[in-house]
Design a protein around this motif. Structure first.
Motif, mmCIF file in Angstrom:
data_model
loop_
_atom_site.group_PDB
_atom_site.id
_atom_site.type_symbol
_atom_site.label_atom_id
_atom_site.label_comp_id
_atom_site.label_asym_id
_atom_site.label_seq_id
_atom_site.Cartn_x
_atom_site.Cartn_y
_atom_site.Cartn_z
ATOM 1 N N LYS A 190 39.653 31.965 144.922
ATOM 2 C CA LYS A 190 39.323 31.104 146.057
ATOM 3 C C LYS A 190 38.409 29.946 145.676
ATOM 4 C CE LYS A 190 39.987 34.328 149.890
ATOM 5 N NZ LYS A 190 39.378 34.885 151.134
ATOM 6 N N GLY A 191 37.991 29.914 144.417
ATOM 7 C CA GLY A 191 37.040 28.903 143.991
ATOM 8 C C GLY A 191 37.649 27.834 143.110
ATOM 9 N N SER A 192 36.797 27.186 142.334
ATOM 10 C CA SER A 192 37.215 26.011 141.568
ATOM 11 C C SER A 192 37.460 26.285 140.089
ATOM 12 C CB SER A 192 36.133 24.928 141.695
ATOM 13 O OG SER A 192 34.884 25.407 141.223
ATOM 14 N N ILE A 193 37.220 27.504 139.608
ATOM 15 C CA ILE A 193 37.434 27.805 138.190
ATOM 16 C C ILE A 193 38.925 28.024 137.923
ATOM 17 C CG2 ILE A 193 36.924 29.405 136.307
ATOM 18 C CD1 ILE A 193 34.240 29.960 137.630
ATOM 19 N N ASP A 194 39.421 27.388 136.886
ATOM 20 C CA ASP A 194 40.834 27.498 136.530
ATOM 21 C C ASP A 194 41.026 28.760 135.681
ATOM 22 O OD1 ASP A 194 43.469 27.227 135.851
ATOM 23 O OD2 ASP A 194 43.278 25.209 134.981
ATOM 24 N N TYR A 195 41.139 29.892 136.349
ATOM 25 C CA TYR A 195 41.251 31.155 135.629
ATOM 26 C C TYR A 195 42.602 31.325 134.941
ATOM 27 C CZ TYR A 195 36.789 33.280 136.727
ATOM 28 O OH TYR A 195 35.451 33.576 136.756
ATOM 29 N N LYS A 196 43.640 30.701 135.466
ATOM 30 C CA LYS A 196 44.944 30.780 134.804
ATOM 31 C C LYS A 196 44.853 30.185 133.398
ATOM 32 C CE LYS A 196 47.959 30.774 138.865
ATOM 33 N NZ LYS A 196 49.050 30.047 139.574
ATOM 34 N N ARG A 197 44.167 29.080 133.283
ATOM 35 C CA ARG A 197 43.971 28.433 131.977
ATOM 36 C C ARG A 197 43.195 29.348 131.030
ATOM 37 N NH1 ARG A 197 39.440 25.319 130.355
ATOM 38 N NH2 ARG A 197 39.856 23.938 128.577
ATOM 39 N N LEU A 198 42.161 29.999 131.532
ATOM 40 C CA LEU A 198 41.335 30.856 130.676
ATOM 41 C C LEU A 198 42.090 32.107 130.246
ATOM 42 C CD1 LEU A 198 37.881 30.560 132.493
ATOM 43 C CD2 LEU A 198 38.729 29.262 130.530
ATOM 44 N N PHE A 199 42.793 32.737 131.186
ATOM 45 C CA PHE A 199 43.511 33.966 130.844
ATOM 46 C C PHE A 199 44.679 33.706 129.899
ATOM 47 C CE2 PHE A 199 41.024 36.181 133.963
ATOM 48 C CZ PHE A 199 41.105 37.514 133.578
ATOM 49 N N ALA A 200 45.140 32.480 129.829
ATOM 50 C CA ALA A 200 46.179 32.145 128.856
ATOM 51 C C ALA A 200 45.662 32.295 127.424
ATOM 52 C CB ALA A 200 46.677 30.724 129.092
ATOM 53 N N HIS A 201 44.339 32.327 127.263
ATOM 54 C CA HIS A 201 43.709 32.467 125.946
ATOM 55 C C HIS A 201 43.002 33.811 125.802
ATOM 56 C CE1 HIS A 201 44.264 28.194 124.753
ATOM 57 N NE2 HIS A 201 44.236 28.005 126.060
ATOM 58 N N ALA A 202 43.368 34.773 126.651
ATOM 59 C CA ALA A 202 42.688 36.067 126.652
ATOM 60 C C ALA A 202 42.841 36.799 125.319
ATOM 61 C CB ALA A 202 43.217 36.930 127.794
ATOM 62 N N ASN A 203 44.029 36.778 124.752
ATOM 63 C CA ASN A 203 44.242 37.464 123.478
ATOM 64 C C ASN A 203 43.415 36.830 122.360
ATOM 65 O OD1 ASN A 203 46.006 39.332 124.544
ATOM 66 N ND2 ASN A 203 47.835 38.159 124.024
ATOM 67 N N GLN A 204 43.343 35.520 122.365
ATOM 68 C CA GLN A 204 42.539 34.818 121.364
ATOM 69 C C GLN A 204 41.062 35.182 121.508
ATOM 70 O OE1 GLN A 204 42.595 30.528 121.666
ATOM 71 N NE2 GLN A 204 41.981 30.243 119.528
ATOM 72 N N ALA A 205 40.617 35.376 122.743
ATOM 73 C CA ALA A 205 39.223 35.744 122.993
ATOM 74 C C ALA A 205 38.924 37.171 122.564
ATOM 75 C CB ALA A 205 38.903 35.575 124.476
ATOM 76 N N GLY A 206 39.974 37.990 122.476
ATOM 77 C CA GLY A 206 39.769 39.407 122.199
ATOM 78 C C GLY A 206 39.498 40.200 123.462
ATOM 79 N N LEU A 207 39.914 39.670 124.605
ATOM 80 C CA LEU A 207 39.618 40.306 125.897
ATOM 81 C C LEU A 207 40.165 41.729 125.966
ATOM 82 C CD1 LEU A 207 38.512 40.048 128.805
ATOM 83 C CD2 LEU A 207 40.776 39.219 129.482
ATOM 84 N N GLN A 208 39.300 42.638 126.415
ATOM 85 C CA GLN A 208 39.692 44.019 126.655
ATOM 86 C C GLN A 208 39.418 44.458 128.086
ATOM 87 O OE1 GLN A 208 38.419 46.869 123.650
ATOM 88 N NE2 GLN A 208 38.153 45.219 122.161
ATOM 89 N N TYR A 209 38.349 43.905 128.698
ATOM 90 C CA TYR A 209 37.970 44.305 130.049
ATOM 91 C C TYR A 209 37.569 43.081 130.872
ATOM 92 C CZ TYR A 209 37.365 48.765 127.625
ATOM 93 O OH TYR A 209 37.558 49.884 126.850
#
Length: 273
Positions: free
Chosen positions: A225-244
């Motif tokens: 509902k806000g202004s952060i482009d989370y779709k853009r960030l999650f597109a790089h989740a694997n590169q970040a090493g995201l687990q949780y």
């Protein structure tokens, strides 16, 4: 506690498998600071409400009543487990209680212990933080726990040409300290998380997911509902090493806490697919 009627049943206990994570289905938790008012009044009832909404992972914090909100650690752990939830991480305070908090967390089976705040006012205080975090990382490692660091806004100030967040990534062994990315504060400080993700891939296994209010940058709101482009960030989740992914919201609930947390959970699930 004004929690409303509980939905029937809770999701199964246990952390997701590695294969599930590999598909991009990042496990979603909730930082209990979000519901601190309710947890302090009625921890058991609040945990039931969170389970009914669908949360299965919990990240605690060390408030006035401690990480376990006045309950005995084993009691808290069992209550959560019986509701299909796992306490997988906690924030903890620096100082004289740090070592005992780590030891206790190891006994309770937590995976992460994370420092959420440290007043950094100069290059000297930042260098001291590097030494302290290295020591705590080694202590956590001895106990089979991963030490981590949670940013705020001051991490991106510049002291004598040095940015604390950058210094931590450069000087602390990644095996000793992971970074819990608080994405709202990146946005509020106008710092692009991808700058760090691309420079230090794999160093950011936990994200705090909360959105920035479109009208008031100092407030946050439900995910999506806000202004952060989370779709853009999650597109790089694997590169970040995201687990949780960990949902957090500092008030500003629309229209109230439980619908807000339901909305954020649903939106974060979609982002992680």
């Amino acid at each position: 506690m004004a929690a409303g009627a509980l939905a029937a049943g809770a999701l199964a206990a246990g952390l997701p498998t590695v294969s599930a994570q590999a598909k991009g289905n990042y496990p979603i938790g909730i930082q209990l600071y979000t519901v601190r008012e309710w947890m302090n009044q009625d921890p058991v009832g609040t945990l039931k409400q969170l389970a009914a909404i669908g949360y299965t992972l919990l990240e605690s914090y060390q408030g006035d009543k401690g990480i376990y909100f006045g309950l005995k650690p084993a009691e808290f752990t069992k209550i959560a487990h019986d509701l299909g939830m796992t306490l997988f991480a906690s924030h903890f305070n620096l100082g004289k209680t740090a070592e005992s908090s780590i030891t206790e967390a190891a006994t309770m089976g937590l995976k992460y212990m994370i420092v959420p705040y440290n007043e950094l006012t100069s290059l000297e205080t930042t260098k001291r933080a590097v030494e302290e975090y290295t020591r705590l990382g080694e202590l956590c490692q001895k106990h089979g726990i991963q030490f981590g660091y949670h940013n705020h806004g001051y991490d991106f100030e510049t002291f004598e040409g040095v940015v604390p967040y950058e210094l931590f990534l450069k000087q602390i062994d990644p095996k000793l300290m992971i970074m819990e990315m608080e994405l709202y504060w990146f946005a509020r400080m106008k710092v692009d998380p991808l700058t760090f993700i691309q420079k230090y891939p794999g160093r950011f296994p936990i994200w705090h997911v909360k959105d920035m209010d479109k009208q008031d940058r100092t407030a946050n709101t439900e995910v999506g509902k806000g202004s952060i482009d989370y779709k853009r960030l999650f597109a790089h989740a694997n590169q970040a090493g995201l687990q949780y992914s960990v949902v957090e919201q500092d008030g500003h609930f629309h229209p109230s806490v439980w619908p807000s947390l339901t909305t954020s959970l649903g939106a974060t699930k979609i982002l992680g697919r």
